[in-house]
Design a protein around this motif. Structure first.
Motif, PDB file in Angstrom:
ATOM      1  N   VAL A   1       0.833  -1.194   0.000  1.00 20.70           N
ATOM      2  CA  VAL A   1       0.000   0.000   0.000  1.00 20.70           C
ATOM      3  C   VAL A   1       0.869   1.245   0.000  1.00 20.70           C
ATOM      4  CG1 VAL A   1      -1.712   1.268   1.317  1.00 20.70           C
ATOM      5  CG2 VAL A   1      -1.899  -1.207   1.104  1.00 20.70           C
ATOM      6  N   THR A   2       1.815   1.286   0.940  1.00 16.12           N
ATOM      7  CA  THR A   2       2.649   2.491   0.985  1.00 16.12           C
ATOM      8  C   THR A   2       3.528   2.572  -0.258  1.00 16.12           C
ATOM      9  OG1 THR A   2       4.044   1.194   2.463  1.00 16.12           O
ATOM     10  CG2 THR A   2       2.690   2.896   3.457  1.00 16.12           C
ATOM     11  N   LEU A   3       3.960   1.426  -0.764  1.00 18.87           N
ATOM     12  CA  LEU A   3       4.726   1.450  -2.007  1.00 18.87           C
ATOM     13  C   LEU A   3       3.908   2.099  -3.114  1.00 18.87           C
ATOM     14  CD1 LEU A   3       7.188   0.521  -3.658  1.00 18.87           C
ATOM     15  CD2 LEU A   3       5.999  -1.618  -4.092  1.00 18.87           C
ATOM     16  N   GLY A   4       2.673   1.682  -3.247  1.00 19.55           N
ATOM     17  CA  GLY A   4       1.820   2.226  -4.297  1.00 19.55           C
ATOM     18  C   GLY A   4       1.630   3.727  -4.179  1.00 19.55           C
ATOM     19  N   PHE A   5       1.484   4.205  -2.959  1.00 18.06           N
ATOM     20  CA  PHE A   5       1.261   5.648  -2.770  1.00 18.06           C
ATOM     21  C   PHE A   5       2.427   6.474  -3.296  1.00 18.06           C
ATOM     22  CE2 PHE A   5      -1.497   4.909   1.245  1.00 18.06           C
ATOM     23  CZ  PHE A   5      -2.561   4.584   0.431  1.00 18.06           C
ATOM     24  N   PHE A   6       3.645   5.990  -3.045  1.00 19.38           N
ATOM     25  CA  PHE A   6       4.791   6.850  -3.309  1.00 19.38           C
ATOM     26  C   PHE A   6       5.411   6.600  -4.683  1.00 19.38           C
ATOM     27  CE2 PHE A   6       4.084   7.456   1.105  1.00 19.38           C
ATOM     28  CZ  PHE A   6       4.343   8.794   1.269  1.00 19.38           C
ATOM     29  N   LEU A   7       4.689   5.892  -5.545  1.00 26.78           N
ATOM     30  CA  LEU A   7       5.139   5.776  -6.938  1.00 26.78           C
ATOM     31  C   LEU A   7       4.591   6.928  -7.771  1.00 26.78           C
ATOM     32  CD1 LEU A   7       4.592   1.962  -7.357  1.00 26.78           C
ATOM     33  CD2 LEU A   7       6.765   3.135  -7.180  1.00 26.78           C
ATOM     34  N   PHE A   8       3.606   7.615  -7.238  1.00 27.24           N
ATOM     35  CA  PHE A   8       3.026   8.799  -7.880  1.00 27.24           C
ATOM     36  C   PHE A   8       2.511   8.522  -9.273  1.00 27.24           C
ATOM     37  CE2 PHE A   8       6.043  10.509  -4.786  1.00 27.24           C
ATOM     38  CZ  PHE A   8       5.122  11.123  -3.963  1.00 27.24           C
ATOM     39  N   ASN A   9       1.819   7.437  -9.481  1.00 23.74           N
ATOM     40  CA  ASN A   9       1.006   7.341 -10.689  1.00 23.74           C
ATOM     41  C   ASN A   9      -0.320   6.676 -10.353  1.00 23.74           C
ATOM     42  OD1 ASN A   9       1.403   4.482 -10.925  1.00 23.74           O
ATOM     43  ND2 ASN A   9       3.427   4.934 -11.785  1.00 23.74           N
ATOM     44  N   ALA A  10      -1.256   6.821 -11.271  1.00 25.37           N
ATOM     45  CA  ALA A  10      -2.639   6.454 -10.967  1.00 25.37           C
ATOM     46  C   ALA A  10      -2.755   4.972 -10.624  1.00 25.37           C
ATOM     47  CB  ALA A  10      -3.539   6.803 -12.142  1.00 25.37           C
ATOM     48  N   TYR A  11      -2.009   4.136 -11.381  1.00 26.43           N
ATOM     49  CA  TYR A  11      -2.051   2.700 -11.090  1.00 26.43           C
ATOM     50  C   TYR A  11      -1.602   2.418  -9.672  1.00 26.43           C
ATOM     51  CZ  TYR A  11      -3.123   0.054 -15.292  1.00 26.43           C
ATOM     52  OH  TYR A  11      -3.757  -0.551 -16.328  1.00 26.43           O
ATOM     53  N   GLY A  12      -0.550   3.108  -9.274  1.00 25.74           N
ATOM     54  CA  GLY A  12       0.012   2.857  -7.946  1.00 25.74           C
ATOM     55  C   GLY A  12      -0.993   3.181  -6.860  1.00 25.74           C
ATOM     56  N   ILE A  13      -1.583   4.375  -6.946  1.00 23.04           N
ATOM     57  CA  ILE A  13      -2.466   4.786  -5.863  1.00 23.04           C
ATOM     58  C   ILE A  13      -3.755   3.980  -5.888  1.00 23.04           C
ATOM     59  CG2 ILE A  13      -3.831   6.708  -4.984  1.00 23.04           C
ATOM     60  CD1 ILE A  13      -1.539   8.511  -5.636  1.00 23.04           C
ATOM     61  N   GLU A  14      -4.308   3.777  -7.095  1.00 18.75           N
ATOM     62  CA  GLU A  14      -5.541   2.986  -7.143  1.00 18.75           C
ATOM     63  C   GLU A  14      -5.265   1.548  -6.723  1.00 18.75           C
ATOM     64  OE1 GLU A  14      -7.686   3.403 -10.789  1.00 18.75           O
ATOM     65  OE2 GLU A  14      -7.702   5.588 -10.605  1.00 18.75           O
ATOM     66  N   GLY A  15      -4.115   1.028  -7.155  1.00 16.92           N
ATOM     67  CA  GLY A  15      -3.755  -0.323  -6.751  1.00 16.92           C
ATOM     68  C   GLY A  15      -3.638  -0.426  -5.241  1.00 16.92           C
ATOM     69  N   ALA A  16      -3.028   0.612  -4.655  1.00 18.15           N
ATOM     70  CA  ALA A  16      -2.864   0.597  -3.209  1.00 18.15           C
ATOM     71  C   ALA A  16      -4.219   0.639  -2.522  1.00 18.15           C
ATOM     72  CB  ALA A  16      -1.998   1.777  -2.774  1.00 18.15           C
ATOM     73  N   MET A  17      -5.130   1.459  -3.076  1.00 18.30           N
ATOM     74  CA  MET A  17      -6.469   1.528  -2.484  1.00 18.30           C
ATOM     75  C   MET A  17      -7.171   0.169  -2.581  1.00 18.30           C
ATOM     76  SD  MET A  17      -7.607   4.320  -1.128  1.00 18.30           S
ATOM     77  CE  MET A  17      -9.360   4.006  -1.260  1.00 18.30           C
ATOM     78  N   VAL A  18      -7.067  -0.434  -3.772  1.00 14.43           N
ATOM     79  CA  VAL A  18      -7.680  -1.752  -3.955  1.00 14.43           C
ATOM     80  C   VAL A  18      -7.066  -2.742  -2.976  1.00 14.43           C
ATOM     81  CG1 VAL A  18      -7.901  -3.684  -5.542  1.00 14.43           C
ATOM     82  CG2 VAL A  18      -8.307  -1.365  -6.342  1.00 14.43           C
ATOM     83  N   GLN A  19      -5.754  -2.649  -2.836  1.00 18.56           N
ATOM     84  CA  GLN A  19      -5.058  -3.547  -1.928  1.00 18.56           C
ATOM     85  C   GLN A  19      -5.562  -3.364  -0.498  1.00 18.56           C
ATOM     86  OE1 GLN A  19      -3.117  -5.968  -2.270  1.00 18.56           O
ATOM     87  NE2 GLN A  19      -1.522  -6.071  -0.733  1.00 18.56           N
ATOM     88  N   MET A  20      -5.808  -2.093  -0.114  1.00 17.24           N
ATOM     89  CA  MET A  20      -6.295  -1.844   1.243  1.00 17.24           C
ATOM     90  C   MET A  20      -7.640  -2.533   1.456  1.00 17.24           C
ATOM     91  SD  MET A  20      -5.347   1.724   2.924  1.00 17.24           S
ATOM     92  CE  MET A  20      -5.932   2.999   1.879  1.00 17.24           C
TER      93      MET A  20
END
Lengths: 486, 497
Positions: free
Chosen positions: B316-335
């Protein structure tokens, strides 16, 4: 030579209370044996009457009397009203405790009222001597109250310590005042302020040096009364040794008066020397938070633990004074009010758990309270989390407003230090909750307080929650009181 | 979209009031009344959350269902609520989890039932408050308040070492959040006297204070997520907590940390976030890989799942700090997916623990022979936990790995190792517990799961599969918000020289 009688109106509450103390004493002398409750009812009535008078005579403007030795302003009115409420709560909480222990007599109530009178004088003083007079009236009554149980060795020892150290502190204070008098030739707070300003503007180094030395003594005396480290040594012993009802009194109302004392003496009197006392208060505050919070962890006696907790809270409160602006003072005042509310509740709880021949003095006496009585455990839970400063309880907003004032004054490091110490503080409050909720009770003695005490302690606990959800009114009251008097 | 109806207030306060009502049922004589009341309250809490989804405008990035009332005027603090595409799914997850937890504790909690159920409901309301607060102090009040019920749940109904775990849990979280409070007060000054989170989003800040604020936030959120190296409270808390407590902790409370990063760290201090993203990614990857290895050697099932949680939250934190839409949405989905899966895993362990009173892997073996239905459910969740395609565990991890590849191959490589480690520790545990010959007489005496347990596990299984096969409804609500957030972060907010 014309003699103009002083305008008595600003001092009506004090005069009324003085009369009532005499009435209590006489009534107790005449009818005390037959009707022990008479003194109690009269004392409560006296406080109620004082409240009515204070409310009735309160105006927005500042009025002086007795040749400028006595002042009545918004801050005085607010602090006095808070004092009445606090003392009345103390009396109600103490009633059954002192009745069981043979202390339910006229002395207890008249001493309480005398102390209250002392506090009122302190709060309304605008002259160094009036301040001192009020302080001594308060202190002497308290020394006697601590020693009320003559047959108790601990109480006598505590009274002795309290008296010796208290007298020393009064000496400090008086010495400091005399130096200020030496440098300024004035004792009236308003005039002292002016002369100090002139001294500073005139660049008079010698007078200024005398003033600073006097200030050191005054600050030392004040911090003794506030039980701020390193002048805190008396507090744990007195809290432990004195009867709990007396501790409840010492720990609550006098703190309100002490706040008034700080405001009159440091802020109004020596306000021009803010740069000098700011540093001193800062050291006192940090030391108090450190010593109070660290020492509290090691305690097994709950009264002693709460003494250290008081020391740390006074340190936190002083942070608001360090900020040295109206915002900071009102946050300190808010902190004091909240602190008193929480102290009343927790000592009330300790007295409730005590019964004939048994003092709930050890922390372990709280063990399994949730099993014995879930409601009182819940009230204590609220009080403890509030003392620890956890939202949504009101203790959090007290901390918030002080921290906000500190950051506003630009002391980021001080705020971080304060925050870290309150983390340490959280530990020993949590321990009480742990004992109540996670452990099994050592005794299953029923807790059966009289109805009014039951009601009061519930209201007290719920007030901690209610003011936590809606702190606006109290905050606004404190801000108003300070604003009108600055 | 503001219909004027205070929906969010209802979602927050309904469970709290229900919780107080449950508390008022008193002692264990009225236990069954407390249970039914709690169930009714939690289901009502779920029902009132539906309009939040149906009335939500997915095309809008900003706040919806806004409520705004003065609260503490002296400090300009407002009762300011609102949700966007980040908060809304988390509120739904919370409302969804609460009834399950109530049902899960139906028989297991036989001691002080009303207090347990009351604490759960009150916590559910408080957590909804955290997700919907738009005022920093309101947020902080809810945030801290959530500690109190959890502290009691672990401490009263927990295992043998519960006191240590409860106090550790409380103090760790308090440390982090107190520094966040200092940051809030700093921002209050910097913004000229506002506690509004949305004002903070717009507030220009130089890099140096941004970094300090970022660190203060990081401590608060990293402890909660938890990130390596401040994760050590989590295994203790999980192991000692009762099953319901573990479920709430894993499914809901950990999400508070992730939510904090998206609501506070990224938008309020975007430049510091980018400046320190290398550190954040490193910490996340250490969490993913190292904690994955730690999970491998655990002998206690709950501890294993706790470490697996830490490892998954690293994604989740990895996804947040990649700064692209896939990362953040992926992190949200992961949560959200982690909310389902970890809840299910803890419930499965709880099912076994209720019967055998042991969490040690070594005490089991051959459970499938005695509990075939349970074994099938457990299989599904174990697969989901290891990220099998078709389950929700896959979607989030895959999206984050895709995002990582765009940034740096090695990030993606390290992150992808979790697919191996995750499968290894989960399935190895599964094999030792469920397969093989019946290990001992205690296992021989096991009875398969009852209707109540089947009901909970079926609901969770449906959620896991639905999200794995058709994740669109989950991702579409957050598109607009995430795009806005990324644009905002890319813009930065350093004051113009």
């Amino acid at each position: 030579m014309n003699f103009l009688p002083p305008d008595l109106a600003p001092a009506y509450p004090e005069i009324f209370l003085l009369v009532m103390v005499c009435v209590v004493l006489l009534a107790d002398l005449v009818a005390g044996v037959k009707r022990p409750y008479l003194a109690y009812m009269l004392a409560l009535g006296a406080l109620f009457g004082c409240a009515l008078i204070t409310l009735g005579t309160s105006t927005t403007d500042v009025s002086y009397t007795f040749s400028g030795m006595f002042v009545d302003d918004a801050m005085a009115d607010t602090l006095k009203l808070l004092t009445y409420v606090t003392v009345a709560m103390v009396l109600v909480y103490s009633r059954s405790y002192i009745a069981v222990r043979g202390m339910f007599n006229g002395e207890f109530f008249s001493l309480t009222l005398f102390a209250t009178l002392g506090m009122m004088v302190m709060i309304s003083a605008s002259h160094f001597l009036t301040l001192y007079l009020g302080l001594e009236l308060l202190s002497l009554s308290l020394y006697a109250m601590v020693a009320l149980r003559r047959d108790s060795v601990e109480a006598t020892e505590a009274a002795m310590k309290y008296f010796v150290l208290g007298a020393l502190a009064s000496g400090f204070l008086l010495y400091g005042m005399s130096m200020v008098y030496g440098a300024t030739g004035e004792l009236n707070i308003g005039k002292v302020t002016e002369v100090i300003k002139n001294v500073i503007q005139g660049g008079d180094i010698d007078d200024y040096a005398v003033l600073v030395i006097g200030l050191v003594f005054i600050v030392a005396g004040i911090s003794f009364k506030l039980s701020a480290a390193p002048f805190h040594m008396w507090a744990p012993d007195v809290y432990q040794g004195a009867p709990t009802a007396v501790v409840l009194f010492i720990g609550s109302a006098p703190k309100i008066a002490a706040f008034g004392f700080v405001m009159r003496l440091l802020v109004e009197g020596m306000g021009a020397m803010v740069a000098d006392w700011q540093g001193m208060i800062m050291i006192l505050a940090v030391m108090s938070m450190m010593i109070g919070n660290l020492a509290a962890i090691a305690q097994t006696n709950i009264k002693r633990m709460l003494a250290y907790s008081t020391i740390s809270h006074m340190g936190f409160m002083l942070l608001g004074i360090v900020s040295a602006d109206g915002n900071g003072y009102s946050s300190s005042m808010f902190y004091i009010v909240i602190y008193v509310l929480m102290t009343l509740g927790i000592f009330g709880m300790i007295m409730m758990l005590s019964r004939e021949g048994f003092e709930a003095e050890r922390i372990d006496d709280f063990k399994g309270l949730n099993r014995r009585n879930p409601w009182y455990a819940f009230i204590t839970l609220l009080l403890m989390f509030s003392l620890a400063g956890v939202p949504p309880l009101v203790g959090f907003y007290a901390k918030l407003s002080v921290l906000q004032a500190v950051l506003n004054a630009g002391y980021v490091w001080l705020a971080v230090v304060a925050v870290l110490f309150s983390l340490i503080g959280a530990f020993y409050y949590l321990r009480i909750i742990k004992l109540m909720y996670f452990d099994e009770p050592e005794t299953d003695a029923p807790i059966m307080p009289p109805g009014d005490i039951k009601l009061l302690i519930s209201a007290n606990g719920l007030a901690v929650l209610a003011f936590g959800l809606f702190p606006q009114s109290l905050m606004a009251m404190c801000a108003y009181a300070i604003q009108q008097s600055m | 979209m503001s219909s004027g109806f205070p929906l969010l207030s209802l979602i927050i306060w309904l469970p709290i009031i229900a919780g107080i009502a449950v508390l008022a049922t008193g002692g264990d004589r009225n236990a069954s009344m407390a249970r039914w009341l709690a169930l009714a309250g939690s289901i009502a809490g779920l029902l009132v959350a539906f309009p939040l989804y149906s009335g939500f405008d997915v095309l809008m990035g900003g706040m919806q269902f806004v409520e705004y009332h003065p609260w503490i005027e002296r400090f300009n603090i407002h009762y300011h609520l609102g949700v966007d595409g980040i908060a809304m799914p988390l509120i739904l997850l919370n409302c969804f989890t609460t009834p399950l937890v109530v049902i899960a504790g139906w028989q297991v909690i036989s001691n002080r039932v009303s207090q347990y159920m009351g604490a759960l409901l009150i916590m559910s309301g408080i957590v909804n408050g955290v997700f919907s607060s738009l005022d920093a102090i309101l947020f902080y009040a809810f945030w801290e308040a959530s500690l109190i019920p959890m502290f009691l749940i672990i401490g009263i109904w927990g295992g043998p070492n519960r006191v240590y775990a409860a106090i550790k849990f409380f103090l760790y979280t308090l440390l982090g959040s107190l520094l966040m409070l200092v940051a809030f007060i700093y921002l209050y000054r910097a913004s000229g006297g506002s506690f509004s989170i949305q004002d903070y989003h717009k507030l220009p800040l130089p890099l140096a204070p941004q970094i300090l604020i970022f660190i203060a936030f990081l401590l608060a959120f990293a402890v909660k997520v938890p990130m390596w190296p401040v994760h050590t409270w989590l295994p203790d808390a999980h192991v000692e907590a009762p099953t319901g407590g573990s479920v709430v902790l894993a499914a809901i409370l950990l999400k508070l940390g992730g939510y904090g990063f998206l609501r506070f760290s990224l938008p309020i201090v975007p430049d510091a976030s980018q400046y320190l993203s290398g550190m954040m990614i490193t910490l996340s990857l250490i969490g993913v890989v190292y904690i994955g290895l730690v999970a491998l050697v655990q002998a206690d099932m709950k501890k294993l799942i706790a470490y697996s949680s830490v490892s998954h939250m690293g994604f989740v934190t990895l996804g947040f700090f990649l700064f692209n839409a896939y990362g953040i949405e992926g992190a949200m989905v992961q949560m959200i997916s982690h909310g389902f899966i970890s809840a299910a895993m803890f419930l499965c362990v709880g099912v076994m623990y209720d019967r055998l009173h042991s969490r040690q892997i070594a005490d089991y073996g051959g459970v499938a022979n005695k509990m075939p239905v349970f074994a099938a459910f457990f299989m599904l969740f174990a697969m989901a936990n290891s990220g099998l395609p078709g389950t929700s565990g896959f979607v989030g991890e895959f999206m984050v790995i895709m995002a990582a590849i765009k940034v740096n191959f090695w990030y993606a490589f390290l992150a992808a190792t979790t697919l191996i480690f995750g499968a290894a520790y989960t399935l190895w545990m599964y094999k030792r517990v469920v397969f093989g010959a019946v290990a001992n007489p205690a296992v021989e005496a096991l009875k398969d799961i009852n209707h109540r347990e089947i009901l909970i596990l079926t609901i969770l299984a449906a959620a896991v599969l639905w999200m794995g096969l058709y994740p669109m409804p989950f991702t579409e609500v957050m598109h607009a918000t995430v795009d806005d957030l990324l644009a905002h972060v890319a813009r930065g907010k350093l004051p113009l020289e």
